[in-house]
Design a protein around this motif. Structure first.
Motif, PDB file in Angstrom:
ATOM      1  N   SER A  71      97.869-113.726  13.954  1.00 48.95           N
ATOM      2  CA  SER A  71      97.814-112.551  13.082  1.00 48.95           C
ATOM      3  C   SER A  71      96.395-112.035  12.852  1.00 48.95           C
ATOM      4  O   SER A  71      95.471-112.818  12.654  1.00 48.95           O
ATOM      5  CB  SER A  71      98.437-112.898  11.728  1.00 48.95           C
ATOM      6  OG  SER A  71      98.329-111.809  10.825  1.00 48.95           O
ATOM      7  N   SER A 101     102.668-108.867  13.133  1.00 48.83           N
ATOM      8  CA  SER A 101     102.634-109.588  11.862  1.00 48.83           C
ATOM      9  C   SER A 101     102.251-108.665  10.712  1.00 48.83           C
ATOM     10  O   SER A 101     102.675-108.874   9.572  1.00 48.83           O
ATOM     11  CB  SER A 101     101.660-110.772  11.941  1.00 48.83           C
ATOM     12  OG  SER A 101     100.318-110.337  12.035  1.00 48.83           O
ATOM     13  N   PHE A 103     104.356-115.655  10.749  1.00 49.66           N
ATOM     14  CA  PHE A 103     103.263-114.930  11.379  1.00 49.66           C
ATOM     15  C   PHE A 103     102.606-115.827  12.432  1.00 49.66           C
ATOM     16  O   PHE A 103     102.313-116.994  12.148  1.00 49.66           O
ATOM     17  CB  PHE A 103     102.200-114.536  10.348  1.00 49.66           C
ATOM     18  CG  PHE A 103     102.738-113.822   9.134  1.00 49.66           C
ATOM     19  CD1 PHE A 103     103.354-112.583   9.248  1.00 49.66           C
ATOM     20  CD2 PHE A 103     102.637-114.395   7.864  1.00 49.66           C
ATOM     21  CE1 PHE A 103     103.847-111.927   8.132  1.00 49.66           C
ATOM     22  CE2 PHE A 103     103.113-113.756   6.747  1.00 49.66           C
ATOM     23  CZ  PHE A 103     103.730-112.511   6.872  1.00 49.66           C
ATOM     24  N   VAL A 152      97.964-109.684   7.407  1.00 54.95           N
ATOM     25  CA  VAL A 152      99.311-109.152   7.191  1.00 54.95           C
ATOM     26  C   VAL A 152      99.367-108.110   6.084  1.00 54.95           C
ATOM     27  O   VAL A 152     100.433-107.761   5.601  1.00 54.95           O
ATOM     28  CB  VAL A 152     100.292-110.299   6.903  1.00 54.95           C
ATOM     29  CG1 VAL A 152     100.309-111.278   8.058  1.00 54.95           C
ATOM     30  CG2 VAL A 152      99.960-111.023   5.599  1.00 54.95           C
ATOM     31  N   HIS A 209     104.265-111.188  15.637  1.00 55.02           N
ATOM     32  CA  HIS A 209     103.178-111.673  16.489  1.00 55.02           C
ATOM     33  C   HIS A 209     102.093-110.599  16.587  1.00 55.02           C
ATOM     34  O   HIS A 209     102.391-109.430  16.785  1.00 55.02           O
ATOM     35  CB  HIS A 209     103.702-111.994  17.897  1.00 55.02           C
ATOM     36  CG  HIS A 209     102.635-112.370  18.871  1.00 55.02           C
ATOM     37  ND1 HIS A 209     102.477-111.750  20.088  1.00 55.02           N
ATOM     38  CD2 HIS A 209     101.646-113.314  18.806  1.00 55.02           C
ATOM     39  CE1 HIS A 209     101.462-112.291  20.731  1.00 55.02           C
ATOM     40  NE2 HIS A 209     100.938-113.235  19.974  1.00 55.02           N
ATOM     41  N   SER A 253     102.966-119.672   9.025  1.00 54.95           N
ATOM     42  CA  SER A 253     101.934-119.080   9.873  1.00 54.95           C
ATOM     43  C   SER A 253     101.330-120.122  10.803  1.00 54.95           C
ATOM     44  O   SER A 253     101.312-121.320  10.494  1.00 54.95           O
ATOM     45  CB  SER A 253     100.815-118.463   9.016  1.00 54.95           C
ATOM     46  OG  SER A 253      99.867-117.802   9.841  1.00 54.95           O
TER      47      SER A 253
END
Length: 493
Positions: free
Chosen positions: A379, A357, A376, A382, A353, A399
């Motif tokens: 985010s 992420s 994720f 990443v 989180h 995600s």
């Protein structure tokens, strides 16, 4: 396997077992207070008494403290066994609720009625529930039997693993020790054992509970952590890491991950520390509770992994350095979960989180991350621009970003920010055109919720903001839970 009847399952309340586990925990706490008093007496005596008699007295006090620690280890072992039995019993009983209309279950477990498919499904559910209870009963009886067998604690003759040992090597070293040697090390050197990835969760929990008692009470968050570890009404908490250095780190599992069919590791983001760990643990607990509702046929453990130094300020969050350092620890932790798991491999999920992420993405960008799913939410990027750059099959990368999540405006890539600024000055109304829409070109790469990234995007509430992904009753929480229990196929692509 123990034989359990349907009638026994229907009439056995898990509450008394849970209460008994809590009582054993309370006995451990009482013995801990006695040990603390003895340590205080020993410290005072050492300030004014020296010589052979003083040394002998100090040795006796140390032996008494060790015996109290051994007693506490036994209390926690009983607590763990009974807590897991109560949790399994509760899951099994929940499966028997809500018999379909037209179907009835006799006292001996025989199912009858119409339609035939409902009868068949109900009979299968009854059998599965009884099997869960029987296996749990057998496991609890075996664990308690080993505890009763007990025996004295003896120093080990095997050298401990080096700091470079892998979790699998740590696991083999521990397994090669006798129970008596394991008890000795737990009672005399809990600080080192509690941080070793590759030791069983039950072992690390006991070691870290001993370590926790010796930490200064003034450290922010410790009182709340102690209260949660003593709690008897919620899922049994396993303390898998405690580090008071800096702002503090803690890793807490809800339910024993070594015995769970599904294990989700949640990595929190910016500003997470020991003082605020409770909010993060609540989020993990919501997934665990929802998993018990959606998939009671399998045990699910959720882990709040605050095993890295999360950034506190914007200038820190603008750097990858803390995520890179955290990724190494996360990879080792996940490897340890694989090494210590009992029975078939668990379905493992890693959830990041916010800045967490980026930690997860950095860990997944290298081969060998021990996970089946990567998720994720909220985010800032990443670390890569495509799911194909992660060492995880694209169908297992997930995600979600709420429309109202400020991360899409606060973590814009410098090049996109420059373009927006240029647009805002180039044409009338340009500021509205430039800044009224969220960006997918984020500070640490393409937004993983952008279809161009290649992840499987799931829904979250438009008004979830940055923290609402774990809100009870939300679509995002249901999706996170479905992924954690291996039911990602129920989420629309």
């Amino acid at each position: 396997m123990t034989v359990i009847s349907y009638a026994q399952l229907r009439t056995t309340d898990p509450g008394p077992w849970r209460d008994t586990a809590t009582a054993w925990r309370a006995w451990a706490a009482t013995a801990g207070r006695w040990a603390a008093e003895l340590r205080a007496h020993a410290a005072r005596l050492s300030t004014f008494w020296t010589g052979s008699a003083a040394d002998a007295a100090a040795g006796r006090l140390a032996a008494l403290i060790r015996r109290l620690n051994l007693f506490r280890l036994g209390c926690w072992a009983a607590d763990q066994a009974l807590s897991e039995f109560a949790a399994s019993l509760a899951r099994a009983r929940s499966m028997l609720a809500g018999t379909p209309a037209g179907v009835s279950i006799a006292g001996n477990g025989t199912v009858s009625g119409q339609p035939a498919v409902a009868v068949r499904d109900t009979a299968a559910t009854v059998q599965a529930a009884v099997t869960i209870a029987a296996r749990a009963d057998g496991a609890a009886a075996s664990r308690l039997g080993e505890l009763i067998a007990g025996g004295t604690a003896t120093p080990p003759a095997i050298d401990p693993p080096s700091c470079a040992a892998t979790p699998a090597e740590v696991r083999r070293w521990w397994a090669a020790l006798s129970p008596a040697q394991q008890r000795w090390l737990l009672a005399t050197d809990p600080g080192r054992l509690g941080s070793l990835d590759g030791l069983p969760a039950a072992t690390r929990d006991a070691a870290n509970r001993l370590t926790l008692d010796e930490l200064p009470a003034r450290l922010p968050g410790l009182d709340a952590l102690r209260d949660r570890l003593a709690e008897g009404d919620a899922a049994r908490a396993y303390l898998l890491r405690i580090d008071p250095a800096g702002e503090g780190q803690a890793v807490v599992a809800l339910g024993d991950p070594d015995r769970a069919a599904n294990v989700l590791t949640q990595v929190p983001g910016m500003t997470a520390d020991l003082a605020s760990y409770g909010e993060e643990l609540t989020r993990a607990e919501r997934i665990a509770a929802r998993a018990a509702e959606l998939a009671p046929e399998t045990a699910t453990s959720t882990v709040m992994w605050l095993g890295y130094d999360a950034p506190d300020f914007v200038h820190e969050a603008a750097s990858r350095s803390q995520a890179t350092a955290g990724a190494d620890g996360l990879r080792r932790f996940q490897e340890g979960l694989r090494a210590t798991h009992l029975g078939p491999p668990a379905h493992q999920t890693v959830l990041g989180h916010s800045y967490g992420s980026l930690v997860v993405g950095s860990a997944a960008a290298q081969p060998g991350l021990a996970t089946d799913e990567v998720v994720f939410v909220g985010s800032p990027g990443v670390g890569v621009d495509s799911a194909a750059e992660l060492q995880v099959p694209p169908g297992q990368v997930w995600s979600s970003t709420s429309r109202s999540d400020v991360i899409q405006w606060a973590a814009v890539a410098p090049r996109s920010l420059a373009a927006d600024l240029a647009l805002s000055q180039a044409v009338p109304g340009g500021a509205l055109l430039a800044f009224a829409r969220p960006e997918n070109d984020l500070y640490f790469g393409t937004n993983p919720s952008d279809p161009a990234f290649g992840a499987r995007v799931f829904a979250s509430e438009p008004d979830a903001g940055h923290l609402g992904y774990f809100k009870p009753g939300s679509a995002a929480l249901d999706a996170l839970t479905a992924i954690a229990v291996g039911r990602g196929d129920v989420i629309p692509r």
